[in-house]
Design a protein around this motif. Structure first.
Motif, mmCIF file in Angstrom:
data_model
loop_
_atom_site.group_PDB
_atom_site.id
_atom_site.type_symbol
_atom_site.label_atom_id
_atom_site.label_comp_id
_atom_site.label_asym_id
_atom_site.label_seq_id
_atom_site.Cartn_x
_atom_site.Cartn_y
_atom_site.Cartn_z
ATOM 1 N N SER A 99 4.619 -24.272 -3.818
ATOM 2 C CA SER A 99 4.411 -25.723 -3.795
ATOM 3 C C SER A 99 5.733 -26.443 -3.531
ATOM 4 O O SER A 99 6.819 -25.909 -3.792
ATOM 5 C CB SER A 99 3.811 -26.184 -5.130
ATOM 6 N N ASN A 100 5.647 -27.704 -3.022
ATOM 7 C CA ASN A 100 6.867 -28.451 -2.734
ATOM 8 C C ASN A 100 6.737 -29.903 -3.185
ATOM 9 O O ASN A 100 5.832 -30.234 -3.957
ATOM 10 C CB ASN A 100 7.208 -28.368 -1.236
ATOM 11 N N ARG A 101 7.605 -30.774 -2.689
ATOM 12 C CA ARG A 101 7.645 -32.163 -3.164
ATOM 13 C C ARG A 101 6.496 -33.003 -2.636
ATOM 14 O O ARG A 101 6.260 -34.108 -3.127
ATOM 15 C CB ARG A 101 8.972 -32.810 -2.761
ATOM 16 N N TRP A 102 5.736 -32.539 -1.653
ATOM 17 C CA TRP A 102 4.627 -33.310 -1.083
ATOM 18 C C TRP A 102 3.270 -32.600 -1.187
ATOM 19 O O TRP A 102 2.232 -33.218 -0.992
ATOM 20 C CB TRP A 102 4.893 -33.581 0.408
ATOM 21 N N TRP A 103 3.331 -31.319 -1.475
ATOM 22 C CA TRP A 103 2.101 -30.503 -1.422
ATOM 23 C C TRP A 103 2.149 -29.476 -2.550
ATOM 24 O O TRP A 103 3.215 -29.006 -2.951
ATOM 25 C CB TRP A 103 2.033 -29.791 -0.065
ATOM 26 N N ALA A 104 0.943 -29.119 -3.059
ATOM 27 C CA ALA A 104 0.898 -28.130 -4.149
ATOM 28 C C ALA A 104 -0.364 -27.285 -4.061
ATOM 29 O O ALA A 104 -1.352 -27.660 -3.408
ATOM 30 C CB ALA A 104 0.973 -28.819 -5.505
ATOM 31 N N GLN A 105 -0.296 -26.159 -4.728
ATOM 32 C CA GLN A 105 -1.467 -25.270 -4.853
ATOM 33 C C GLN A 105 -1.597 -24.881 -6.321
ATOM 34 O O GLN A 105 -0.643 -24.385 -6.925
ATOM 35 C CB GLN A 105 -1.293 -24.017 -4.001
ATOM 36 N N SER A 106 -2.776 -25.109 -6.889
ATOM 37 C CA SER A 106 -3.049 -24.752 -8.287
ATOM 38 C C SER A 106 -3.884 -23.474 -8.306
ATOM 39 O O SER A 106 -4.972 -23.431 -7.710
ATOM 40 C CB SER A 106 -3.798 -25.882 -8.993
ATOM 41 N N ASN A 107 -3.386 -22.451 -8.991
ATOM 42 C CA ASN A 107 -4.055 -21.144 -9.052
ATOM 43 C C ASN A 107 -4.733 -20.953 -10.404
ATOM 44 O O ASN A 107 -4.107 -21.154 -11.450
ATOM 45 C CB ASN A 107 -3.044 -20.011 -8.852
ATOM 46 N N VAL A 108 -5.985 -20.524 -10.357
ATOM 47 C CA VAL A 108 -6.704 -20.123 -11.562
ATOM 48 C C VAL A 108 -6.980 -18.633 -11.439
ATOM 49 O O VAL A 108 -7.671 -18.200 -10.509
ATOM 50 C CB VAL A 108 -8.020 -20.896 -11.732
ATOM 51 N N THR A 109 -6.440 -17.841 -12.375
ATOM 52 C CA THR A 109 -6.637 -16.387 -12.360
ATOM 53 C C THR A 109 -7.674 -16.012 -13.409
ATOM 54 O O THR A 109 -7.484 -16.285 -14.595
ATOM 55 C CB THR A 109 -5.320 -15.651 -12.646
ATOM 56 N N VAL A 110 -8.763 -15.426 -12.959
ATOM 57 C CA VAL A 110 -9.842 -14.987 -13.840
ATOM 58 C C VAL A 110 -9.760 -13.471 -13.984
ATOM 59 O O VAL A 110 -9.746 -12.759 -12.972
ATOM 60 C CB VAL A 110 -11.223 -15.389 -13.277
ATOM 61 N N THR A 111 -9.703 -12.989 -15.226
ATOM 62 C CA THR A 111 -9.647 -11.552 -15.488
ATOM 63 C C THR A 111 -10.933 -11.119 -16.170
ATOM 64 O O THR A 111 -11.220 -11.526 -17.298
ATOM 65 C CB THR A 111 -8.433 -11.192 -16.368
ATOM 66 N N ALA A 112 -11.722 -10.307 -15.467
ATOM 67 C CA ALA A 112 -13.030 -9.858 -15.972
ATOM 68 C C ALA A 112 -12.925 -8.410 -16.453
ATOM 69 O O ALA A 112 -12.505 -7.539 -15.690
ATOM 70 C CB ALA A 112 -14.090 -9.960 -14.885
ATOM 71 N N GLY A 171 -11.486 -6.843 -13.072
ATOM 72 C CA GLY A 171 -10.148 -7.039 -12.537
ATOM 73 C C GLY A 171 -9.755 -8.500 -12.531
ATOM 74 O O GLY A 171 -10.460 -9.355 -13.085
ATOM 75 N N SER A 172 -8.632 -8.801 -11.916
ATOM 76 C CA SER A 172 -8.116 -10.171 -11.838
ATOM 77 C C SER A 172 -8.396 -10.761 -10.464
ATOM 78 O O SER A 172 -8.154 -10.100 -9.437
ATOM 79 C CB SER A 172 -6.608 -10.181 -12.120
ATOM 80 N N HIS A 173 -8.891 -11.997 -10.451
ATOM 81 C CA HIS A 173 -9.280 -12.670 -9.212
ATOM 82 C C HIS A 173 -8.732 -14.090 -9.249
ATOM 83 O O HIS A 173 -8.816 -14.776 -10.274
ATOM 84 C CB HIS A 173 -10.798 -12.684 -9.066
ATOM 85 N N VAL A 174 -8.179 -14.536 -8.121
ATOM 86 C CA VAL A 174 -7.518 -15.839 -8.052
ATOM 87 C C VAL A 174 -8.377 -16.820 -7.259
ATOM 88 O O VAL A 174 -8.900 -16.494 -6.188
ATOM 89 C CB VAL A 174 -6.119 -15.723 -7.413
ATOM 90 N N PHE A 175 -8.473 -18.058 -7.782
ATOM 91 C CA PHE A 175 -9.153 -19.172 -7.117
ATOM 92 C C PHE A 175 -8.135 -20.314 -7.036
ATOM 93 O O PHE A 175 -7.558 -20.709 -8.058
ATOM 94 C CB PHE A 175 -10.392 -19.602 -7.887
ATOM 95 N N ALA A 176 -7.912 -20.839 -5.830
ATOM 96 C CA ALA A 176 -6.836 -21.806 -5.638
ATOM 97 C C ALA A 176 -7.325 -23.067 -4.945
ATOM 98 O O ALA A 176 -8.108 -23.010 -3.990
ATOM 99 C CB ALA A 176 -5.702 -21.174 -4.829
ATOM 100 N N GLY A 177 -6.837 -24.219 -5.451
ATOM 101 C CA GLY A 177 -7.074 -25.509 -4.813
ATOM 102 C C GLY A 177 -5.772 -26.048 -4.249
ATOM 103 O O GLY A 177 -4.724 -25.979 -4.913
ATOM 104 N N GLN A 178 -5.812 -26.568 -3.005
ATOM 105 C CA GLN A 178 -4.615 -27.048 -2.324
ATOM 106 C C GLN A 178 -4.757 -28.553 -2.076
ATOM 107 O O GLN A 178 -5.850 -29.036 -1.743
ATOM 108 C CB GLN A 178 -4.426 -26.296 -1.006
#
Length: 215
Positions: A99-112, A171-178
């Motif tokens: 991520s930077n000063r104008w843009w970001a990505q939020s990661n949610v890691t789900v571990t099943a 396992g672990s799975h990532v879901f990301a919003g940009q």
């Protein structure tokens, strides 16, 4: 008979002796049940050889019984095997290091811990200024999920919903919003996520969290 020969014969007799445990136990039980006087009357005079052999046999029997008793106690004291329950569903949230000063990505890691037959991931990005979606992704196949993005008065909301008949493996799975945001370091403490899942045993779990940095 000299002492050296006697000792040699005692050793040979002890080596060849194979105690009958059942008979020894029975004799011990009978002996304990009798009163002391009765035991004294039955004891008659014996030769030195007979007394020596009897002592050797008695010692061997006691040692054998002691070993049997120790083994039995050890087996009883051994802890019973236990089956541990599987770990619960877990999740964590973090701002992607890219991520930077104008843009970001939020990661949610789900571990099943086990396969999931249903899964809904909701990511809420607080509208701190200049928030606008630029995309989303996940580590699971795109065709397995229905994805939606909507704007609310207080948040930008991403939804990933597992399609019927599909499963998510352990396992672990990532879901990301940009998203874009106002220039500068963005405060993500108002962001949050909610995970709702069902496993093969039809047990449902819900996990909630935020993006507050962990110390």
């Amino acid at each position: 008979m000299d002492d050296a020969r006697l000792r040699r014969q005692l050793r040979e007799a002890a080596d060849a002796h194979r105690p009958d445990r059942a008979r020894i136990l029975a004799r011990v039980e009978r002996g304990m049940a009798e009163p002391p006087v009765a035991r004294i009357r039955r004891a008659g005079p014996t030769s030195r050889w007979a007394r020596t052999v009897a002592v050797a046999c008695a010692v061997t029997g006691v040692l054998t019984l002691g070993a049997v008793a120790a083994t039995t106690l050890h087996r009883v004291a051994a802890p019973a095997a236990t089956t541990s329950a599987p770990d619960p569903l877990r999740a964590s949230g973090a701002i992607d290091p890219g991520s930077n000063r104008w843009w970001a990505q939020s990661n949610v890691t789900v571990t099943a811990p086990t396969p999931l037959t249903s899964l809904v991931v909701e990511l809420r990005i607080a509208r701190t200024g200049g928030i606008a979606s630029t995309g989303h992704w996940r580590t699971r196949p795109a065709e397995d999920f229905t994805v939606s993005v909507r704007e609310e008065s207080t948040a930008l909301v991403y939804h990933w919903t597992l399609k019927p008949g599909r499963t998510v493996p352990p396992g672990s799975h990532v879901f990301a919003g940009q998203y874009n945001h106002a220039e500068g370091a963005r405060d993500a403490t108002g962001d949050a996520y909610t995970i709702t899942a069902t496993d093969l045993a039809d047990e449902q779990s819900t996990v909630r969290g935020d993006f507050t940095p962990r110390s």
